[in-house]
Write a protein that holds these residues in place. Structure first.
Motif, PDB file in Angstrom:
ATOM      1  N   ASP A 407       0.836  -1.210   0.000  1.00  0.00           N
ATOM      2  CA  ASP A 407       0.000   0.000   0.000  1.00  0.00           C
ATOM      3  C   ASP A 407       0.865   1.252   0.000  1.00  0.00           C
ATOM      4  OD1 ASP A 407      -2.222  -1.624   0.108  1.00  0.00           O
ATOM      5  OD2 ASP A 407      -2.238  -1.666   2.305  1.00  0.00           O
ATOM      6  N   PHE A 408       1.909   1.184   0.811  1.00  0.00           N
ATOM      7  CA  PHE A 408       2.789   2.344   0.977  1.00  0.00           C
ATOM      8  C   PHE A 408       3.424   2.751  -0.365  1.00  0.00           C
ATOM      9  CE2 PHE A 408       7.309   3.507   1.659  1.00  0.00           C
ATOM     10  CZ  PHE A 408       7.148   4.698   2.334  1.00  0.00           C
ATOM     11  N   VAL A 409       3.806   1.747  -1.138  1.00  0.00           N
ATOM     12  CA  VAL A 409       4.500   2.011  -2.410  1.00  0.00           C
ATOM     13  C   VAL A 409       3.685   2.940  -3.296  1.00  0.00           C
ATOM     14  CG1 VAL A 409       5.207   0.921  -4.583  1.00  0.00           C
ATOM     15  CG2 VAL A 409       5.780  -0.134  -2.394  1.00  0.00           C
ATOM     16  N   LEU A 410       2.400   2.640  -3.430  1.00  0.00           N
ATOM     17  CA  LEU A 410       1.567   3.475  -4.304  1.00  0.00           C
ATOM     18  C   LEU A 410       1.389   4.868  -3.710  1.00  0.00           C
ATOM     19  CD1 LEU A 410      -1.086   0.891  -5.506  1.00  0.00           C
ATOM     20  CD2 LEU A 410       0.914   1.715  -6.727  1.00  0.00           C
ATOM     21  N   ASP A 411       1.315   4.929  -2.380  1.00  0.00           N
ATOM     22  CA  ASP A 411       1.169   6.241  -1.726  1.00  0.00           C
ATOM     23  C   ASP A 411       2.333   7.174  -2.029  1.00  0.00           C
ATOM     24  OD1 ASP A 411      -1.105   5.328  -0.601  1.00  0.00           O
ATOM     25  OD2 ASP A 411      -0.266   4.971   1.404  1.00  0.00           O
ATOM     26  N   ILE A 412       3.523   6.602  -2.142  1.00  0.00           N
ATOM     27  CA  ILE A 412       4.690   7.479  -2.374  1.00  0.00           C
ATOM     28  C   ILE A 412       5.000   7.602  -3.869  1.00  0.00           C
ATOM     29  CG2 ILE A 412       5.755   7.075  -0.108  1.00  0.00           C
ATOM     30  CD1 ILE A 412       7.783   5.263  -1.801  1.00  0.00           C
ATOM     31  N   GLY A 413       4.102   7.118  -4.710  1.00  0.00           N
ATOM     32  CA  GLY A 413       4.292   7.289  -6.154  1.00  0.00           C
ATOM     33  C   GLY A 413       5.228   6.261  -6.768  1.00  0.00           C
ATOM     34  N   GLY A 414       5.436   5.150  -6.069  1.00  0.00           N
ATOM     35  CA  GLY A 414       6.309   4.118  -6.612  1.00  0.00           C
ATOM     36  C   GLY A 414       5.519   3.070  -7.383  1.00  0.00           C
ATOM     37  N   LEU A 415       6.251   2.120  -7.951  1.00  0.00           N
ATOM     38  CA  LEU A 415       5.624   1.020  -8.688  1.00  0.00           C
ATOM     39  C   LEU A 415       6.100  -0.285  -8.081  1.00  0.00           C
ATOM     40  CD1 LEU A 415       6.436   2.267 -12.317  1.00  0.00           C
ATOM     41  CD2 LEU A 415       4.274   2.544 -11.101  1.00  0.00           C
ATOM     42  N   HIS A 416       5.193  -1.243  -7.986  1.00  0.00           N
ATOM     43  CA  HIS A 416       5.622  -2.545  -7.458  1.00  0.00           C
ATOM     44  C   HIS A 416       6.489  -3.234  -8.492  1.00  0.00           C
ATOM     45  CE1 HIS A 416       1.524  -1.982  -5.531  1.00  0.00           C
ATOM     46  NE2 HIS A 416       2.366  -1.939  -4.528  1.00  0.00           N
ATOM     47  N   TRP A 417       7.577  -3.842  -8.023  1.00  0.00           N
ATOM     48  CA  TRP A 417       8.402  -4.637  -8.950  1.00  0.00           C
ATOM     49  C   TRP A 417       8.072  -6.101  -8.716  1.00  0.00           C
ATOM     50  CZ3 TRP A 417      13.571  -7.024  -7.571  1.00  0.00           C
ATOM     51  CH2 TRP A 417      14.099  -7.720  -8.669  1.00  0.00           C
ATOM     52  N   LYS A 418       8.049  -6.879  -9.788  1.00  0.00           N
ATOM     53  CA  LYS A 418       7.605  -8.275  -9.758  1.00  0.00           C
ATOM     54  C   LYS A 418       6.461  -8.432  -8.745  1.00  0.00           C
ATOM     55  CE  LYS A 418      11.698  -9.926  -7.146  1.00  0.00           C
ATOM     56  NZ  LYS A 418      11.135 -10.247  -5.843  1.00  0.00           N
ATOM     57  N   PRO A 419       5.369  -7.665  -8.975  1.00  0.00           N
ATOM     58  CA  PRO A 419       4.278  -7.618  -7.997  1.00  0.00           C
ATOM     59  C   PRO A 419       3.594  -8.968  -7.787  1.00  0.00           C
ATOM     60  CG  PRO A 419       3.629  -6.602 -10.079  1.00  0.00           C
ATOM     61  CD  PRO A 419       5.098  -6.850 -10.164  1.00  0.00           C
ATOM     62  N   THR A 420       3.175  -9.188  -6.557  1.00  0.00           N
ATOM     63  CA  THR A 420       2.338 -10.343  -6.261  1.00  0.00           C
ATOM     64  C   THR A 420       0.997 -10.120  -6.973  1.00  0.00           C
ATOM     65  OG1 THR A 420       1.379  -9.215  -4.369  1.00  0.00           O
ATOM     66  CG2 THR A 420       3.314 -10.576  -3.934  1.00  0.00           C
ATOM     67  N   VAL A 421       0.184 -11.140  -6.990  1.00  0.00           N
ATOM     68  CA  VAL A 421      -1.123 -11.005  -7.640  1.00  0.00           C
ATOM     69  C   VAL A 421      -1.923  -9.865  -7.006  1.00  0.00           C
ATOM     70  CG1 VAL A 421      -3.342 -12.172  -7.896  1.00  0.00           C
ATOM     71  CG2 VAL A 421      -1.247 -13.340  -8.504  1.00  0.00           C
ATOM     72  N   ASN A 422      -1.846  -9.760  -5.694  1.00  0.00           N
ATOM     73  CA  ASN A 422      -2.578  -8.679  -5.031  1.00  0.00           C
ATOM     74  C   ASN A 422      -2.045  -7.311  -5.429  1.00  0.00           C
ATOM     75  OD1 ASN A 422      -4.406 -10.251  -3.751  1.00  0.00           O
ATOM     76  ND2 ASN A 422      -3.145 -10.485  -1.889  1.00  0.00           N
ATOM     77  N   GLU A 423      -0.730  -7.211  -5.528  1.00  0.00           N
ATOM     78  CA  GLU A 423      -0.135  -5.934  -5.935  1.00  0.00           C
ATOM     79  C   GLU A 423      -0.514  -5.600  -7.382  1.00  0.00           C
ATOM     80  OE1 GLU A 423       3.824  -5.716  -3.044  1.00  0.00           O
ATOM     81  OE2 GLU A 423       3.959  -6.768  -4.960  1.00  0.00           O
ATOM     82  N   GLN A 424      -0.573  -6.641  -8.209  1.00  0.00           N
ATOM     83  CA  GLN A 424      -1.000  -6.395  -9.600  1.00  0.00           C
ATOM     84  C   GLN A 424      -2.420  -5.832  -9.615  1.00  0.00           C
ATOM     85  OE1 GLN A 424      -0.383  -9.907 -12.122  1.00  0.00           O
ATOM     86  NE2 GLN A 424       1.352 -10.460 -10.842  1.00  0.00           N
ATOM     87  N   LYS A 425      -3.263  -6.399  -8.746  1.00  0.00           N
ATOM     88  CA  LYS A 425      -4.657  -5.914  -8.689  1.00  0.00           C
ATOM     89  C   LYS A 425      -4.675  -4.454  -8.251  1.00  0.00           C
ATOM     90  CE  LYS A 425      -7.033 -10.254  -8.062  1.00  0.00           C
ATOM     91  NZ  LYS A 425      -7.080 -11.331  -7.075  1.00  0.00           N
ATOM     92  N   LEU A 426      -3.869  -4.155  -7.245  1.00  0.00           N
ATOM     93  CA  LEU A 426      -3.790  -2.764  -6.763  1.00  0.00           C
ATOM     94  C   LEU A 426      -3.355  -1.835  -7.891  1.00  0.00           C
ATOM     95  CD1 LEU A 426      -1.912  -2.757  -3.299  1.00  0.00           C
ATOM     96  CD2 LEU A 426      -4.168  -1.809  -3.798  1.00  0.00           C
ATOM     97  N   ALA A 427      -2.321  -2.263  -8.626  1.00  0.00           N
ATOM     98  CA  ALA A 427      -1.795  -1.433  -9.717  1.00  0.00           C
ATOM     99  C   ALA A 427      -2.875  -1.219 -10.783  1.00  0.00           C
ATOM    100  CB  ALA A 427      -0.558  -2.086 -10.318  1.00  0.00           C
TER     101      ALA A 427
END
Ligand SMILES: Cc1cc2nc3c(=O)[nH]c(=O)nc-3n(C[C@H](O)[C@H](O)[C@H](O)COP(=O)(O)OP(=O)(O)OC[C@H]3O[C@@H](n4cnc5c(N)ncnc54)[C@H](O)[C@@H]3O)c2cc1C
Lengths: 460, 342
Positions: A407-427
């Motif tokens: 959650d924090f990553v998106l708040d600071i304007g970052g991008l998930h790297w090799k995101p988990t399925v949940n992170e992909q959904k968030l993105a």
């Protein structure tokens, strides 16, 4: 099930198909934290043609297909979330061509980093590729398909930027060449000066097709290599320090690390950078340039160069660096997970604080590691935690910490790297709707039946 | 808290003010030198604070035992004048923090002290140490802490050194052979300067080696090599032991080349300079030093302090001079180790 297994055996040979429970147990998991899920079949193909036949069969039968390299991405990207066929690429490990003058290597889609590295050392000692710090069994095609980073990333970009051609079998079963190799026998460019189609496969985690050949750019390998570590106690200065180092254009890899143990690393931020040279003179010139660039920090007493103990140097100079894997055993029991968002380096202090807060909140052993990407255009910040696999509570605490990072990553304007399925959904949820639409178009056309690594990048 | 025993009157009546007159990093005559030291003693500002690079040499130049360098260090700390980047100081303080991970052998009345120098653990083996080696101490709990004078931080020394003494006391040892020059300097020089009680007799390993080599005289074969000696900063705290270098070399048949930067005029390894002040000072000192070794025909560079060897070993080797620690050189002289080929 038996019928499909027989059909698969017809394609790859019976000894390279398995439905055995022990094999399926093994292929159901990765070394990270994601829950296991069993495949129905494991196959080990040996050629592009066999992969094409597997995908065609999977399309007919509507069976999921999950390509797998060494399974070391750690974020569950090879866990067959909906069962189906694991396509283990390990048998496709041939080095097909090295072009010395154009500096590229063409390898099969299951070739490991270690195989290419040792081949180059033996046959082309003046060339090297961008080796990530993953264990050497990690594969080149998988690494570029997750936008990995290696020892040359600071100088030349993500490892996927260093691709100079692809052969893929799309989710429809078509074999397709991408880049200069589509027109000629040469693999020197993945796109330019034509439309760059590699983006339909790089970063997709095998959800649009399987890479069966990949050409990667090679770079000069100098005779000498050394490492220096600049230390500061002020997190907010790290972006400035890195800016000065990158400005010299003298450094190879640049990594920043912070960890509370061993004691010598406590309370400081360590900017380590590598220099290379064919002669002592070249090496010393680069060293001097960078030291001079950091003089203002030394004068203000905000930072300085540490003396690197002799036993530490060989460890730091290893490539891949095994110490990265050692963190996995800090807590005994071999668990290790990191979330490595891609951020702008100016977010370093915030990320560092978050990491330390999470470690305190969840009582976890931590390490923060940053790899500078492409002269500082971006950075990968690894929020790394070690855990004991036999300790369910510790695993749960690690999971929670990693989730907070997501959650924090998106708040600071970052991008998930090799995101988990949940992170992909968030993105996907946060994405510009038209971008998402474009991804949908690509996915729907390259994988109309949704069989390719389903669960991942599910935009449709 | 231990307090530095410094006497202003000793400086006032000093006939030479050698402490600063001889300093290679400060250019002052006798009168100014005296005036600066007195200013420092009175807590005033001084040019010394800007120029002193913490080479320790003034502790040797002062023949009246008044501890000019300790005074400079004390006053720097009082004034909050940092010599080193904060992070470097923190790192070194962390390294020396006792963690209960010390090692002790079968403790006798006489022990070998490795301080906190892991390099020495392997070195102190074989005939030279056969009687003594089972009786040893190693670890932060026995670490002399002197290094923090480079960082203008005497508080940490004053806090930790008495605890180190306690640790030795608990072991009931009577004599401690210090394999790290700096430990000897701490126990024989710094501790008394601060009135810290030392509950054992410190022995410099040069004295120990000299005696031991004489006992093993039969086995000694002259090395017939030309060597130079890299004097560590800490040796300025035990300058009375420096003569042993020459005596040991004579005993083992190594010719100590006469060169410019030797004895009182020795140059530091530069390791601390790099950490404190960056590239230029360290590079200048190291380049001068190594060129001096080469031009005077040295083939081997003998190190006393493992930290100097870590800093300068590779650099001399790249110029064709073989780095070797004093203990290893002695082992070569008794045939226990092969002499590396020139
Ligand atoms: C200790 C440690 C250190 C690490 N350090 C680094 C590092 O420095 N840099 C870095 O980049 N990574 C690092 N990693 C992460 C990871 O291990 C690497 O990125 C590695 O290259 C992944 O390769 P793999 O073969 O294990 O991929 P896998 O986990 O097998 O696959 C990753 C993804 O690629 C897909 N895939 C696999 N093969 C193909 C194919 N042929 N075509 C299409 N899709 C495919 C998979 O389905 C999956 O989605 C590290 C991991 C560990 C454990």
């Amino acid at each position: 099930m038996e019928r499909i297994a027989r059909l698969l055996a017809n394609i790859v040979g019976p000894e390279y198909v398995s439905t055995a429970s022990e094999e399926r147990y093994f292929y159901a998991r990765d070394p990270g934290l994601m829950p296991a899920h069993s495949p129905d079949y494991v196959v080990l193909p040996q050629s592009t043609k066999q992969i094409q036949q597997i995908i065609r069969l999977a399309n007919q039968e509507k069976i999921p297909v999950v390509p797998m390299g060494a399974g070391l991405a750690l974020t569950g990207l090879v866990i067959p979330l909906k069962g189906g066929i694991i396509v283990d690429m390990k048998r496709m490990n041939k080095i097909l061509e090295v072009n010395e003058k154009a500096r590229y290597a063409l390898v099969e889609g299951g070739t490991s980093q270690g195989v290419l590295k040792s081949y180059l050392e033996r046959h082309h000692p003046r060339l090297r590729h961008s080796v990530p710090d993953a264990p050497p069994t990690a594969t080149i095609a998988a690494n570029v398909s997750i936008h990995g980073q290696g020892r040359l990333t600071q100088q030349y970009g993500f490892n996927s930027d260093l691709v100079s051609g692809l052969e893929v079998v799309t989710g429809t079963g078509d074999v397709c060449r991408i880049g200069s190799c589509a027109l000629s026998g040469s693999w020197f460019s993945k796109g330019a000066p034509m439309p760059d189609l590699s983006g339909m496969f790089l970063g997709w985690f095998g959800s649009t097709g399987i890479i069966t050949k990949v050409a990667v750019k090679l770079y000069p390998k100098k005779n000498l290599r050394d490492v220096e570590i600049f230390v500061t106690d002020r997190a907010e200065l790290v972006p400035d320090i890195v800016f000065e180092i990158t400005h010299t254009e003298m450094a190879e890899d640049i990594l920043v690390f912070t960890q509370p143990k061993p004691m010598m690393f406590k309370d400081n931020h360590h900017v380590s950078f590598y220099i290379t040279g064919d002669t002592e003179e070249e090496l010393e010139f680069k060293r001097k340039m960078i030291w001079h660039a950091l003089d203002p920090f030394i004068k203000s007493k905000d930072g300085g160069f540490m003396g690197i103990p002799p036993i530490m140097k060989p460890v730091l100079l290893e490539s891949p660096q095994r110490s990265a894997s050692r963190l996995a055993d800090v807590k005994k029991g071999g668990g290790f997970e990191y979330s490595g968002p891609i951020i702008m380096l100016e977010a370093y202090p915030e990320c560092m604080k978050k990491l330390q807060d999470l470690a305190a909140k969840y009582d976890l052993a931590y390490s923060g590691m940053v790899r500078i990407i492409d002269c500082g255009h971006a950075a990968m910040f690894a929020f790394a935690f070690a855990f004991n696999r036999a300790d369910a509570d510790m695993m749960e605490r690690t999971r929670n910490a990693i989730k907070e990072v997501s959650d924090f990553v998106l708040d600071i304007g970052g991008l998930h790297w090799k995101p988990t399925v949940n992170e992909q959904k968030l993105a996907i949820a946060h994405m510009d709707p038209n971008t998402r639409k474009l991804m949908e178009i690509i996915k729907a056309n390259l994988d109309p039946n949704g069989i390719m690594n389903p669960g991942n990048w599910e935009v449709c | 808290m231990p307090k530095l025993q410094f006497d202003e009157k000793v400086c006032e009546t000093c006939p030479t003010a050698d402490c600063l007159v001889k300093c290679r990093f400060i250019d002052v005559d006798k009168d100014q030198a005296k005036a600066e030291m007195l200013r420092i003693a009175r807590g005033e500002d001084s040019i010394v604070f800007d120029s002193c690079v913490t080479c320790y040499a003034c502790e040797e130049y002062c023949k009246r035992g008044n501890h000019p360098f300790y005074l400079i260090t004390e006053k720097r700390e009082e004034k909050g004048l940092l010599t080193a980047p904060r992070a470097i100081t923190t790192q070194w303080i962390n390294i020396g923090e006792p963690q209960g991970k010390y090692k002790v052998g079968q403790i006798g009345k006489k022990v070998l002290s490795f301080g906190y120098m892991p390099e020495l653990l392997d070195m102190a083996k074989g005939k030279l140490f056969e009687d003594l080696s089972p009786s040893f101490v190693f670890g932060q709990e026995f670490f002399c802490n002197v290094v923090y004078i480079h960082f203008a931080n005497t508080s940490i020394i004053k806090k930790r050194l008495p605890m180190v003494m306690e640790n030795f006391k608990k072991l009931g040892v009577e004599e401690v052979v210090c394999l790290h020059d700096e430990c000897y300097g701490s126990f024989a020089h710094l501790a008394p300067a601060y009135g810290i009680e030392v509950p054992f007799k410190p022995i410099h390993y040069f004295d120990y080696l000299y005696e031991r080599l004489q006992e093993l005289k039969e086995q000694l074969r002259p090395l017939n090599i030309k060597v130079t000696y890299q004097r560590p900063c800490s040796s300025r705290l035990s300058s009375d032991k420096h003569r042993r270098v020459r005596q040991i070399m004579e005993l083992i048949g190594a010719e100590l080349v006469e060169r410019e930067y030797q004895d009182e005029n020795a140059l530091c390894c530069g390791g601390i300079f790099a950490m404190l002040y960056g590239y230029d000072l360290a590079n200048e000192v190291q380049t001068k030093n190594i060129e001096d070794m080469i031009s005077h025909g040295a083939k081997y560079c003998v190190f006393n302090c493992p930290a100097c060897q870590n800093t300068l070993g590779d650099k001399v080797a790249k110029k064709g001079i073989i780095p070797v620690h004093m203990i290893d050189l002695c082992k070569m002289a008794i045939g226990e180790k092969p002499l590396p080929e020139e």
